[in-house]
Motif scaffolding. Structure first.
Motif, PDB file in Angstrom:
ATOM      1  N   ILE A  31       0.857  -1.177   0.000  1.00 19.18           N
ATOM      2  CA  ILE A  31       0.000   0.000   0.000  1.00 19.18           C
ATOM      3  C   ILE A  31       0.899   1.234   0.000  1.00 19.18           C
ATOM      4  O   ILE A  31       1.798   1.345   0.826  1.00 19.18           O
ATOM      5  CB  ILE A  31      -0.901   0.049   1.247  1.00 19.18           C
ATOM      6  CG1 ILE A  31      -1.686  -1.253   1.412  1.00 19.18           C
ATOM      7  CG2 ILE A  31      -1.804   1.276   1.220  1.00 19.18           C
ATOM      8  CD1 ILE A  31      -2.776  -1.456   0.417  1.00 19.18           C
ATOM      9  N   MET A  33       1.534   5.108   0.803  1.00 16.63           N
ATOM     10  CA  MET A  33       1.038   6.220   1.603  1.00 16.63           C
ATOM     11  C   MET A  33       1.964   7.417   1.400  1.00 16.63           C
ATOM     12  O   MET A  33       3.178   7.248   1.264  1.00 16.63           O
ATOM     13  CB  MET A  33       0.995   5.864   3.097  1.00 16.63           C
ATOM     14  CG  MET A  33       0.125   4.680   3.436  1.00 16.63           C
ATOM     15  SD  MET A  33      -0.012   4.410   5.228  1.00 16.63           S
ATOM     16  CE  MET A  33      -1.315   5.575   5.623  1.00 16.63           C
ATOM     17  N   GLU A  38      -3.289   7.118   2.557  1.00 15.36           N
ATOM     18  CA  GLU A  38      -3.250   6.185   1.438  1.00 15.36           C
ATOM     19  C   GLU A  38      -3.556   6.915   0.130  1.00 15.36           C
ATOM     20  O   GLU A  38      -4.494   7.698   0.048  1.00 15.36           O
ATOM     21  CB  GLU A  38      -4.263   5.066   1.661  1.00 15.36           C
ATOM     22  CG  GLU A  38      -3.930   4.178   2.856  1.00 15.36           C
ATOM     23  CD  GLU A  38      -4.956   3.093   3.083  1.00 15.36           C
ATOM     24  OE1 GLU A  38      -5.426   2.498   2.084  1.00 15.36           O
ATOM     25  OE2 GLU A  38      -5.307   2.841   4.254  1.00 15.36           O
ATOM     26  N   GLU A 161      -3.562  -3.463   4.193  1.00 16.45           N
ATOM     27  CA  GLU A 161      -4.572  -2.413   4.344  1.00 16.45           C
ATOM     28  C   GLU A 161      -4.907  -2.182   5.815  1.00 16.45           C
ATOM     29  O   GLU A 161      -5.031  -1.034   6.263  1.00 16.45           O
ATOM     30  CB  GLU A 161      -5.827  -2.786   3.558  1.00 16.45           C
ATOM     31  CG  GLU A 161      -5.632  -2.737   2.046  1.00 16.45           C
ATOM     32  CD  GLU A 161      -6.802  -3.328   1.282  1.00 16.45           C
ATOM     33  OE1 GLU A 161      -7.657  -3.996   1.924  1.00 16.45           O
ATOM     34  OE2 GLU A 161      -6.885  -3.149   0.064  1.00 16.45           O
ATOM     35  N   ALA A 164      -1.943  -0.463   7.474  1.00 16.50           N
ATOM     36  CA  ALA A 164      -1.854   0.960   7.156  1.00 16.50           C
ATOM     37  C   ALA A 164      -2.678   1.780   8.140  1.00 16.50           C
ATOM     38  O   ALA A 164      -2.243   2.839   8.615  1.00 16.50           O
ATOM     39  CB  ALA A 164      -2.327   1.214   5.720  1.00 16.50           C
TER      40      ALA A 164
END
Length: 236
Positions: A31, A33, A38, A161, A164
């Motif tokens: 992911i 960021m 995000e 996810e 995060a």
């Protein structure tokens, strides 16, 4: 590290616990960021490990040898993965485990390892924030009220996810970057303070604040209303 710096949150799934004994990485999820927000960019891939899948590992992530046999080998997508990772810090839960498998796969195809200087371990951050508490991803999701009801089995992208969201909470929550962090709190992986947040100017006309004290006329009407109530408890 600047609060606006690009970071990659990632997770892996494997055939076992130790790449030195022949275990392989079979899935990775990443992911992107920026500024702890995000961006919507992700990287996800399954890999053919060219070996069997131990039943105990399959029970964790649900990936069978038959399913993975149709997937590309790590070397076939390594360039795409490394391009996505770039030179960003890499955040993982129990990061030494994930780094170990990622670098083992890179070594097997003759590529340079990812420097551990880029490693950010959320277990280490959580241990400092919550000493003596449970530090699993599930436990931290529960602590911070993060919904994981859709997590039936481990999956690299799904776990990334969730991580995060946990990572943001470990570093002060969604208030980070808004100038609301306590003065004695420094995010565990940042070396610079966040820029203060200023309310943007508004074009809307300002309205004078409304009075919050009843006028004499309002008090008179209220007294008349109360007097009309038979046997009112506040008149006893």
């Amino acid at each position: 590290m600047s609060a606006a710096e690009r970071e990659i949150i990632f997770d892996t799934e494997t055939t076992g616990l130790d790449p030195k004994t022949g275990d392989r990485m079979v899935e990775i999820g990443c992911i992107e960021m920026v500024g702890r927000v995000e961006t919507g960019r992700t990287f996800h891939a399954y890999f053919n490990p060219d070996r069997d899948m131990p039943p105990e590992a399959e029970r964790v992530h649900g990936l069978s040898a038959a399913f993975l046999a149709t997937k590309p080998r790590f070397g076939e997508v390594a360039d795409e993965l490394l391009t996505f990772l770039g030179d960003a810090p890499l955040v993982a839960h129990n990061a030494g485990f994930d780094f170990g498998f990622l670098n083992n796969e890179l070594q097997l195809i003759g590529r340079d390892p990812v420097s551990i200087d880029r490693m950010v371990d959320t277990v280490a951050i959580a241990r400092k924030r919550h000493p003596g508490s449970k530090l699993s991803l599930d436990a931290l999701c529960t602590r911070y009220g993060i919904d994981r009801s859709h997590r039936v089995k481990h999956g690299a992208l799904l776990d990334a996810e969730l991580l995060a969201q946990v990572y943001v909470e470990l570093n002060g929550g969604r208030q980070i970057g808004l100038g609301l962090v306590d003065s004695d709190f420094t995010p565990a992986t940042t070396t610079t303070t966040n820029a203060p947040w200023h309310r943007p100017p508004s074009d809307k006309p300002r309205r004078d604040p409304r009075p919050h004290v009843a006028s004499p006329e309002e008090l008179e009407r209220h007294s008349a209303f109360i007097a009309g109530i038979d046997n009112a408890i506040w008149s006893r």
